[in-house]
Scaffold this motif. Structure first.
Motif, PDB file in Angstrom:
ATOM      1  N   UNK A 162       1.035  -0.990  -0.243  1.00 43.77           N
ATOM      2  CA  UNK A 162       0.247   0.105  -0.283  1.00 43.77           C
ATOM      3  C   UNK A 162       0.511   1.053   0.032  1.00 43.77           C
ATOM      4  N   UNK A 163       0.268   1.557  -1.355  1.00 41.45           N
ATOM      5  CA  UNK A 163       1.187   3.188  -0.736  1.00 41.45           C
ATOM      6  C   UNK A 163       0.243   4.573  -0.547  1.00 41.45           C
ATOM      7  N   UNK A 164       1.138   5.057  -0.102  1.00 39.25           N
ATOM      8  CA  UNK A 164       0.094   6.224   1.179  1.00 39.25           C
ATOM      9  C   UNK A 164       0.662   7.745   0.909  1.00 39.25           C
ATOM     10  N   UNK A 165       0.086   8.574   0.554  1.00 39.81           N
ATOM     11  CA  UNK A 165       0.684  10.277  -0.172  1.00 39.81           C
ATOM     12  C   UNK A 165      -0.130  11.277   0.356  1.00 39.81           C
ATOM     13  N   UNK A 166       0.534  11.679   0.703  1.00 42.87           N
ATOM     14  CA  UNK A 166      -0.253  13.145   1.376  1.00 42.87           C
ATOM     15  C   UNK A 166       0.185  14.434   0.286  1.00 42.87           C
ATOM     16  N   UNK A 167      -0.769  15.228   0.104  1.00 41.07           N
ATOM     17  CA  UNK A 167      -0.944  16.087  -1.069  1.00 41.07           C
ATOM     18  C   UNK A 167      -1.557  17.595  -0.395  1.00 41.07           C
ATOM     19  N   UNK A 168      -0.897  18.674  -1.273  1.00 37.95           N
ATOM     20  CA  UNK A 168      -1.575  19.685  -0.977  1.00 37.95           C
ATOM     21  C   UNK A 168      -2.764  19.892  -1.225  1.00 37.95           C
ATOM     22  N   UNK A 169      -3.685  20.197  -0.668  1.00 38.43           N
ATOM     23  CA  UNK A 169      -5.503  20.160  -1.281  1.00 38.43           C
ATOM     24  C   UNK A 169      -5.957  21.231  -2.238  1.00 38.43           C
ATOM     25  N   UNK A 170      -5.080  21.979  -2.227  1.00 40.96           N
ATOM     26  CA  UNK A 170      -5.439  23.200  -3.595  1.00 40.96           C
ATOM     27  C   UNK A 170      -4.406  21.795  -4.560  1.00 40.96           C
ATOM     28  N   UNK A 171      -3.555  21.031  -4.232  1.00 40.35           N
ATOM     29  CA  UNK A 171      -3.172  19.810  -5.672  1.00 40.35           C
ATOM     30  C   UNK A 171      -3.467  19.167  -5.360  1.00 40.35           C
TER      31      UNK A 171
ATOM     32  N   UNK B 112     -11.522  15.552   8.137  1.00 43.54           N
ATOM     33  CA  UNK B 112     -11.766  16.680   8.985  1.00 43.54           C
ATOM     34  C   UNK B 112     -10.432  16.801   9.860  1.00 43.54           C
ATOM     35  N   UNK B 113      -9.784  15.618   9.982  1.00 37.64           N
ATOM     36  CA  UNK B 113      -8.007  15.552  10.419  1.00 37.64           C
ATOM     37  C   UNK B 113      -7.612  16.719   9.700  1.00 37.64           C
ATOM     38  N   UNK B 114      -7.400  16.282   8.466  1.00 43.25           N
ATOM     39  CA  UNK B 114      -6.393  16.953   7.778  1.00 43.25           C
ATOM     40  C   UNK B 114      -6.599  18.012   6.734  1.00 43.25           C
ATOM     41  N   UNK B 115      -7.270  18.756   6.806  1.00 40.52           N
ATOM     42  CA  UNK B 115      -8.011  20.100   5.979  1.00 40.52           C
ATOM     43  C   UNK B 115      -7.349  20.639   4.868  1.00 40.52           C
ATOM     44  N   UNK B 116      -6.316  21.206   5.508  1.00 38.46           N
ATOM     45  CA  UNK B 116      -5.433  21.463   4.526  1.00 38.46           C
ATOM     46  C   UNK B 116      -4.242  20.274   3.644  1.00 38.46           C
ATOM     47  N   UNK B 117      -4.644  18.858   3.837  1.00 37.85           N
ATOM     48  CA  UNK B 117      -3.548  17.567   2.593  1.00 37.85           C
ATOM     49  C   UNK B 117      -5.169  16.752   2.574  1.00 37.85           C
ATOM     50  N   UNK B 118      -4.947  16.250   1.061  1.00 39.17           N
ATOM     51  CA  UNK B 118      -5.457  16.001   0.072  1.00 39.17           C
ATOM     52  C   UNK B 118      -4.465  13.925   0.605  1.00 39.17           C
TER      53      UNK B 118
END
Length: 490
Positions: free
Chosen positions: A320-329, A364-370
């Motif tokens: 499993x590859x988990x990635x966090x992006x800036x939500x705007x991106x 809700x836990x990471x509103x700035x991240x996707x």
């Protein structure tokens, strides 16, 4: 439901549960509820097995299974019993797509595990070609196809409906559950309702349409359920409940040898230093809640026929590859919870989940991240798993770029590998399980449970744990006086 346990009472003796995954912990919980004294021995330093929570950029995420079937009650009931009832959450969206034929296409409705009952939504989806749709329609004209006691799901469906629907619908759906090859997977074990339709000799599409309509009429709640903070919270909450009820849990305690004695069982435990626990444990009964290779090793002397059957179980590995992006991106990502990828399309990833869209608690836990994750690998298709983590991230990003136009780089990523994580259910699997259980039943005070018996989903694992625990409680109640039994550790 059995009478509530009085902590430490040990009314039906001492049971050792080998394995601290969800099946082992659920068995311990059930045994304590029935009055047994319980010790759980987990070989690793971590509880939970394939259910595991973690973080990425400070945001809690699941690193293993992320949801459980809510229509089957065992897992949801267990979650409520251990205090997680107010944390249960259905997906915020469950609309998935298929990445096939060069684009994202809507998952057609009216199917059972990808087997269509209604050709209209299937045609509208564009997943199946005109030739493929015509081949499916021939199902009504074909004579019944014998299935005997079991049959390979993919082969049967290809004969009835053509290979196209198998490769582009059934394979990605069932492959997501078992990480397996649908052409080897047992229909009777993996989709029993479909097997009953096949045995009836009716046209398959007609029977599937009735199954889908019946399921729609019964819909009085969500199909799947998650937990605020991640499904990985479930085994930890069960472990807390086990300890609160007087059970003992030891991690870093692999069982080297399991031996039947005149009075019960003796277990040799590696890694015990006298502080964390003794090197020898005795018990009235034992539950094996471990994968097949470990169970086969421990039963080689005491139940050799069961051991030999267990040694034949194959497992699939995945990452499993988990990635966090800036939500705007990630704002331009397609709607829905993610997409599945048919292996026939030759991509690296097998699925992508838009976790921050699928789960409200994660959004809700990471509103700035996707946060999103991809899965790679399935049975006999594990070459990519030999690559290093950076390669798996790079290959996932390449596929995501082509599928959904995601061009941004993640602010964080992680790769979690589940080597030998999912047991395979080939033709004859249920007969194999019956033989294993018949041999286990010949040995007093022995039970087995876990993903390799009745299903790989969380409710199935909990159900198998309940079954093993109840059978042992009944057998011990018949042979032990209250408070009697081995129960003491040397």
């Amino acid at each position: 439901m059995r009478a509530a346990n009085t902590p430490g009472a040990g009314r039906t003796g001492h049971v050792v549960v080998i394995g601290g995954g969800i099946a082992g912990l659920a068995a311990a919980h059930r045994l304590l509820d029935g009055g047994a004294r319980v010790t759980v021995l987990e070989a690793s330093e971590r509880l939970g097995g394939k259910l595991r929570s973690g973080e990425i950029e400070g945001v809690p995420v699941d690193l293993g299974a992320e949801s459980m079937l809510a229509r089957r009650p065992e897992a949801v009931e267990l979650a409520r019993a251990v205090g997680l009832g107010d944390r249960l959450q259905p997906p915020a969206t469950a609309t998935a797509s298929l990445w096939t034929r060069g684009g994202l296409r809507p998952m057609p409705k009216g199917h059972v595990m990808g087997v269509p009952g209604d050709l209209e939504p299937l045609a509208a989806s564009g997943v199946i070609s005109e030739e493929g749709l015509a081949r499916i329609a021939r199902d009504r004209e074909l004579p019944p196809t014998p299935v005997g006691e079991d049959v390979a799901l993919g082969g049967y469906l290809a004969e009835r409906l053509g290979r196209e629907v198998v490769d582009r619908l059934v394979e990605p759906l069932l492959g997501g559950v078992y990480a397996g090859d649908v052409y080897r997977t047992s229909m009777r074990a993996s989709v029993p309702t479909l097997f009953e339709v096949a045995r009836s000799g009716r046209p398959l599409t007609e029977g599937v349409r009735e199954l889908a309509e019946r399921s729609a009429r019964r819909q009085d709640g969500p199909v799947f359920m998650g937990i605020d903070g991640g499904i990985g919270r479930l085994p930890l909450a069960v472990a807390d409940a086990v300890r609160a009820a007087g059970g003992e849990i030891r991690t870093g305690a692999p069982v080297r040898e399991l031996r039947r004695t005149a009075d019960g069982w003796t277990l040799a435990v590696d890694g015990a230093d006298g502080t964390d626990g003794p090197p020898v444990v005795t018990a009235d009964a034992v539950v094996l809640a471990v994968p097949a290779p470990a169970a086969a090793r421990l039963l080689a002397a005491g139940a050799p026929a069961a051991s030999a059957e267990l040694a034949t179980v194959d497992y699939a590995s995945m990452a499993l590859v988990t990635m966090a992006f800036r939500r705007a991106d990630a704002a331009s990502l397609a709607e829905g919870s993610g997409f599945l990828v048919p292996p026939v399309d030759g991509r690296t990833i097998k699925a992508a989940t838009f976790s921050s869209r699928k789960w409200g608690w994660l959004r809700d836990a990471g509103p700035e991240l996707f946060v999103l994750r991809t899965s790679i690998g399935r049975f006999d298709d594990e070459a990519d798993l030999k690559r290093d983590d950076a390669d798996l991230v790079r290959m996932s990003l390449a596929d995501l770029g082509e599928a959904v136009g995601l061009a941004a780089k993640p602010v964080a990523s992680r790769v979690d590998r589940w080597d030998g994580g999912l047991p395979q259910y080939p033709v004859g699997h249920l007969d194999r399980v019956a033989r294993i259980r018949a041999e286990v039943a010949k040995v007093p005070g022995l039970g087995v449970c876990g993903a390799l018996y009745d299903g790989v989903g969380i409710p199935a694992c909990v159900g198998s744990a309940r079954k093993a625990a109840d059978e042992l409680l009944d057998s011990m109640a018949a042979t032990l006086e209250p408070g009697a039994g081995a129960g003491e550790r040397e």
